[in-house]
Write a protein that holds these residues in place. Structure first.
Motif, PDB file in Angstrom:
ATOM      1  N   GLN A   1      -4.046   5.796   7.346  1.00  0.00           N
ATOM      2  CA  GLN A   1      -4.043   6.156   5.928  1.00  0.00           C
ATOM      3  C   GLN A   1      -2.648   6.006   5.332  1.00  0.00           C
ATOM      4  O   GLN A   1      -2.495   5.589   4.178  1.00  0.00           O
ATOM      5  CB  GLN A   1      -4.545   7.590   5.752  1.00  0.00           C
ATOM      6  CG  GLN A   1      -4.559   8.085   4.311  1.00  0.00           C
ATOM      7  CD  GLN A   1      -5.549   7.336   3.430  1.00  0.00           C
ATOM      8  OE1 GLN A   1      -6.501   6.723   3.933  1.00  0.00           O
ATOM      9  NE2 GLN A   1      -5.331   7.362   2.121  1.00  0.00           N
ATOM     10  N   SER A   2      -1.616   6.320   6.120  1.00  0.00           N
ATOM     11  CA  SER A   2      -0.248   6.218   5.594  1.00  0.00           C
ATOM     12  C   SER A   2       0.138   4.765   5.340  1.00  0.00           C
ATOM     13  O   SER A   2       0.861   4.463   4.379  1.00  0.00           O
ATOM     14  CB  SER A   2       0.748   6.866   6.567  1.00  0.00           C
ATOM     15  OG  SER A   2       0.710   6.252   7.841  1.00  0.00           O
ATOM     16  N   LEU A   3      -0.333   3.840   6.171  1.00  0.00           N
ATOM     17  CA  LEU A   3      -0.069   2.425   5.933  1.00  0.00           C
ATOM     18  C   LEU A   3      -0.761   1.984   4.648  1.00  0.00           C
ATOM     19  O   LEU A   3      -0.166   1.279   3.821  1.00  0.00           O
ATOM     20  CB  LEU A   3      -0.558   1.583   7.107  1.00  0.00           C
ATOM     21  CG  LEU A   3      -0.448   0.057   6.925  1.00  0.00           C
ATOM     22  CD1 LEU A   3       0.991  -0.364   6.709  1.00  0.00           C
ATOM     23  CD2 LEU A   3      -1.066  -0.664   8.123  1.00  0.00           C
ATOM     24  N   ARG A   4      -1.987   2.390   4.484  1.00  0.00           N
ATOM     25  CA  ARG A   4      -2.725   2.052   3.262  1.00  0.00           C
ATOM     26  C   ARG A   4      -1.978   2.558   2.032  1.00  0.00           C
ATOM     27  O   ARG A   4      -1.818   1.837   1.039  1.00  0.00           O
ATOM     28  CB  ARG A   4      -4.126   2.656   3.319  1.00  0.00           C
ATOM     29  CG  ARG A   4      -4.921   2.524   2.024  1.00  0.00           C
ATOM     30  CD  ARG A   4      -6.303   3.153   2.172  1.00  0.00           C
ATOM     31  NE  ARG A   4      -6.962   3.310   0.889  1.00  0.00           N
ATOM     32  CZ  ARG A   4      -7.584   2.327   0.232  1.00  0.00           C
ATOM     33  NH1 ARG A   4      -7.632   1.121   0.759  1.00  0.00           N
ATOM     34  NH2 ARG A   4      -8.147   2.551  -0.943  1.00  0.00           N
ATOM     35  N   GLU A   5      -1.486   3.788   2.086  1.00  0.00           N
ATOM     36  CA  GLU A   5      -0.781   4.354   0.944  1.00  0.00           C
ATOM     37  C   GLU A   5       0.526   3.608   0.665  1.00  0.00           C
ATOM     38  O   GLU A   5       0.884   3.373  -0.497  1.00  0.00           O
ATOM     39  CB  GLU A   5      -0.510   5.834   1.193  1.00  0.00           C
ATOM     40  CG  GLU A   5      -1.783   6.684   1.173  1.00  0.00           C
ATOM     41  CD  GLU A   5      -1.536   8.119   1.593  1.00  0.00           C
ATOM     42  OE1 GLU A   5      -0.380   8.433   1.999  1.00  0.00           O
ATOM     43  OE2 GLU A   5      -2.476   8.928   1.516  1.00  0.00           O
ATOM     44  N   SER A   6       1.237   3.215   1.716  1.00  0.00           N
ATOM     45  CA  SER A   6       2.490   2.470   1.544  1.00  0.00           C
ATOM     46  C   SER A   6       2.238   1.132   0.865  1.00  0.00           C
ATOM     47  O   SER A   6       2.964   0.731  -0.050  1.00  0.00           O
ATOM     48  CB  SER A   6       3.159   2.248   2.901  1.00  0.00           C
ATOM     49  OG  SER A   6       3.588   3.464   3.471  1.00  0.00           O
ATOM     50  N   LEU A   7       1.199   0.434   1.308  1.00  0.00           N
ATOM     51  CA  LEU A   7       0.895  -0.867   0.737  1.00  0.00           C
ATOM     52  C   LEU A   7       0.370  -0.738  -0.690  1.00  0.00           C
ATOM     53  O   LEU A   7       0.646  -1.601  -1.541  1.00  0.00           O
ATOM     54  CB  LEU A   7      -0.106  -1.607   1.617  1.00  0.00           C
ATOM     55  CG  LEU A   7       0.386  -1.931   3.034  1.00  0.00           C
ATOM     56  CD1 LEU A   7      -0.659  -2.730   3.793  1.00  0.00           C
ATOM     57  CD2 LEU A   7       1.710  -2.686   3.004  1.00  0.00           C
ATOM     58  N   LEU A   8      -0.365   0.329  -0.968  1.00  0.00           N
ATOM     59  CA  LEU A   8      -0.835   0.551  -2.338  1.00  0.00           C
ATOM     60  C   LEU A   8       0.334   0.827  -3.279  1.00  0.00           C
ATOM     61  O   LEU A   8       0.303   0.430  -4.452  1.00  0.00           O
ATOM     62  CB  LEU A   8      -1.837   1.701  -2.384  1.00  0.00           C
ATOM     63  CG  LEU A   8      -3.245   1.385  -1.874  1.00  0.00           C
ATOM     64  CD1 LEU A   8      -4.095   2.654  -1.824  1.00  0.00           C
ATOM     65  CD2 LEU A   8      -3.923   0.328  -2.767  1.00  0.00           C
ATOM     66  N   ARG A   9       1.368   1.489  -2.785  1.00  0.00           N
ATOM     67  CA  ARG A   9       2.558   1.709  -3.620  1.00  0.00           C
ATOM     68  C   ARG A   9       3.193   0.376  -3.981  1.00  0.00           C
ATOM     69  O   ARG A   9       3.637   0.171  -5.123  1.00  0.00           O
ATOM     70  CB  ARG A   9       3.559   2.616  -2.907  1.00  0.00           C
ATOM     71  CG  ARG A   9       3.212   4.090  -2.964  1.00  0.00           C
ATOM     72  CD  ARG A   9       4.383   4.961  -2.539  1.00  0.00           C
ATOM     73  NE  ARG A   9       4.731   4.791  -1.135  1.00  0.00           N
ATOM     74  CZ  ARG A   9       4.171   5.475  -0.142  1.00  0.00           C
ATOM     75  NH1 ARG A   9       3.243   6.375  -0.409  1.00  0.00           N
ATOM     76  NH2 ARG A   9       4.547   5.276   1.103  1.00  0.00           N
ATOM     77  N   TYR A  10       3.256  -0.535  -3.018  1.00  0.00           N
ATOM     78  CA  TYR A  10       3.797  -1.859  -3.344  1.00  0.00           C
ATOM     79  C   TYR A  10       2.889  -2.583  -4.333  1.00  0.00           C
ATOM     80  O   TYR A  10       3.371  -3.220  -5.288  1.00  0.00           O
ATOM     81  CB  TYR A  10       3.989  -2.726  -2.095  1.00  0.00           C
ATOM     82  CG  TYR A  10       4.293  -4.147  -2.515  1.00  0.00           C
ATOM     83  CD1 TYR A  10       5.513  -4.448  -3.108  1.00  0.00           C
ATOM     84  CD2 TYR A  10       3.332  -5.150  -2.418  1.00  0.00           C
ATOM     85  CE1 TYR A  10       5.786  -5.720  -3.576  1.00  0.00           C
ATOM     86  CE2 TYR A  10       3.601  -6.424  -2.890  1.00  0.00           C
ATOM     87  CZ  TYR A  10       4.826  -6.707  -3.457  1.00  0.00           C
ATOM     88  OH  TYR A  10       5.086  -7.964  -3.935  1.00  0.00           O
ATOM     89  N   ALA A  11       1.575  -2.514  -4.105  1.00  0.00           N
ATOM     90  CA  ALA A  11       0.635  -3.177  -5.015  1.00  0.00           C
ATOM     91  C   ALA A  11       0.831  -2.668  -6.436  1.00  0.00           C
ATOM     92  O   ALA A  11       0.795  -3.444  -7.408  1.00  0.00           O
ATOM     93  CB  ALA A  11      -0.802  -2.948  -4.551  1.00  0.00           C
ATOM     94  N   HIS A  12       1.053  -1.374  -6.584  1.00  0.00           N
ATOM     95  CA  HIS A  12       1.303  -0.801  -7.910  1.00  0.00           C
ATOM     96  C   HIS A  12       2.583  -1.363  -8.507  1.00  0.00           C
ATOM     97  O   HIS A  12       2.623  -1.735  -9.691  1.00  0.00           O
ATOM     98  CB  HIS A  12       1.394   0.724  -7.820  1.00  0.00           C
ATOM     99  CG  HIS A  12       1.721   1.381  -9.126  1.00  0.00           C
ATOM    100  ND1 HIS A  12       3.008   1.768  -9.454  1.00  0.00           N
ATOM    101  CD2 HIS A  12       0.952   1.690 -10.196  1.00  0.00           C
ATOM    102  CE1 HIS A  12       3.007   2.299 -10.655  1.00  0.00           C
ATOM    103  NE2 HIS A  12       1.774   2.259 -11.131  1.00  0.00           N
ATOM    104  N   ALA A  13       3.644  -1.450  -7.692  1.00  0.00           N
ATOM    105  CA  ALA A  13       4.906  -2.001  -8.184  1.00  0.00           C
ATOM    106  C   ALA A  13       4.728  -3.448  -8.631  1.00  0.00           C
ATOM    107  O   ALA A  13       5.287  -3.868  -9.659  1.00  0.00           O
ATOM    108  CB  ALA A  13       5.974  -1.918  -7.091  1.00  0.00           C
ATOM    109  N   PHE A  14       3.937  -4.212  -7.885  1.00  0.00           N
ATOM    110  CA  PHE A  14       3.698  -5.602  -8.258  1.00  0.00           C
ATOM    111  C   PHE A  14       2.920  -5.692  -9.570  1.00  0.00           C
ATOM    112  O   PHE A  14       3.222  -6.524 -10.428  1.00  0.00           O
ATOM    113  CB  PHE A  14       2.933  -6.324  -7.149  1.00  0.00           C
ATOM    114  CG  PHE A  14       2.716  -7.785  -7.434  1.00  0.00           C
ATOM    115  CD1 PHE A  14       3.706  -8.712  -7.147  1.00  0.00           C
ATOM    116  CD2 PHE A  14       1.535  -8.220  -8.007  1.00  0.00           C
ATOM    117  CE1 PHE A  14       3.527 -10.058  -7.430  1.00  0.00           C
ATOM    118  CE2 PHE A  14       1.342  -9.569  -8.293  1.00  0.00           C
ATOM    119  CZ  PHE A  14       2.341 -10.494  -7.997  1.00  0.00           C
ATOM    120  N   LEU A  15       1.939  -4.819  -9.751  1.00  0.00           N
ATOM    121  CA  LEU A  15       1.159  -4.825 -10.991  1.00  0.00           C
ATOM    122  C   LEU A  15       2.014  -4.409 -12.184  1.00  0.00           C
ATOM    123  O   LEU A  15       1.826  -4.912 -13.298  1.00  0.00           O
ATOM    124  CB  LEU A  15      -0.058  -3.912 -10.850  1.00  0.00           C
ATOM    125  CG  LEU A  15      -1.120  -4.399  -9.853  1.00  0.00           C
ATOM    126  CD1 LEU A  15      -2.213  -3.357  -9.689  1.00  0.00           C
ATOM    127  CD2 LEU A  15      -1.699  -5.736 -10.292  1.00  0.00           C
TER     128      LEU A  15
END
Length: 260
Positions: free
Chosen positions: A117-131
């Motif tokens: 779950q922590s990996l998923r959350e880390s990658l979602l934070r990047y996805a948000h930054a990219f958006l």
């Protein structure tokens, strides 16, 4: 290579446990100009974590007109659609500045995300930054003059490469900005006239970074810098000396060893 020596921000900032889930499937790869990383509407098979170089995400309209909607350097990764649970993107992604990085099969990424779950959350934070980056690009393209858009784009590229030289043609710049080549040429001449850049065939040298930031009139701001951890320390409203220190600390580190 130890995780601490990686230049890619996404990989470097993962927890050691999450990085260990990805490490066995990561492989070093050279990234050449125009290498295709994602094909529009085709299944994404690999994601890439650049250490050096830059990838462009490009949208295409009916009729063939193109415009860049996002860039990825050592700050991030390709495959945002995969992070968000999709298997393909309407956009294509290819290398605009040659470099190197790490390649990871999509299935290995999905397996790791399912396990952590922590990996998923880390990658979602990047996805948000990219958006956020993409939405800012849309805003700037709709409201800023072409010379301001060009200055912002060059600054964002400089954030992701070493030094102050950028190797690109006017035709490539026109695609990235969604503008006609003559307009890009005129805008580049204006930047050169002001002493901000020096341009010659296939090469642009940024001479005055602070002046470039000022020229954007806010089009290049905290949102463009935040993923590098610089916005809080060197905001656009801070001193010119602070901006120059930020520029110096950003450029000059690069590692190209294999993971061991």
């Amino acid at each position: 290579m130890p995780q601490s020596l990686l230049r890619n921000h996404v990989l470097k900032t993962l927890s050691s446990e999450d990085f260990a889930l990805l490490k066995p499937s990561l492989h070093h790869v050279e990234l050449g100009i125009k290498d295709q990383l994602e094909v529009s509407y085709q299944p994404i098979e690999h994601v890439y974590f650049p250490e050096m170089g830059i990838a462009s995400m490009v949208a295409t309209m009916t009729g063939g007109r193109q415009s860049e909607v996002g860039i990825v350097g050592h700050d991030g990764m390709t495959g945002v659609a995969v992070i968000l649970g999709q298997d393909r993107s309407p956009n294509e992604t290819y290398i605009q500045v040659a470099g190197s990085g790490w390649i990871l099969p999509v299935e290995a990424l999905r397996t790791a995300i399912a396990a952590s779950q922590s990996l998923r959350e880390s990658l979602l934070r990047y996805a948000h930054a990219f958006l956020v980056q993409s939405s800012r690009t849309a805003l700037v393209n709709g409201h800023s003059k072409i010379e301001e858009r060009l200055a912002r784009w060059l600054l964002m590229v400089q954030d992701r490469v070493e030094g102050n030289k950028i190797y690109l043609t006017h035709e490539f710049l026109a695609t990235m900005l969604g503008a006609r080549r003559p307009g890009v040429t005129t805008a580049l001449q204006m930047l050169e006239y002001r002493g901000l850049v020096h341009a010659r065939r296939g090469e642009i040298t940024i001479v005055d970074r602070v002046g470039m930031i000022q020229l954007t009139h806010g089009a290049y701001g905290d949102e463009e810098q935040s993923h590098f951890g610089l916005a809080s320390a060197f905001g656009i409203g801070q001193t010119l000396a602070g901006c120059r220190i930020a520029a110096i600390t950003r450029f000059g580190l690069g590692f190209r060893e294999e993971l061991t």
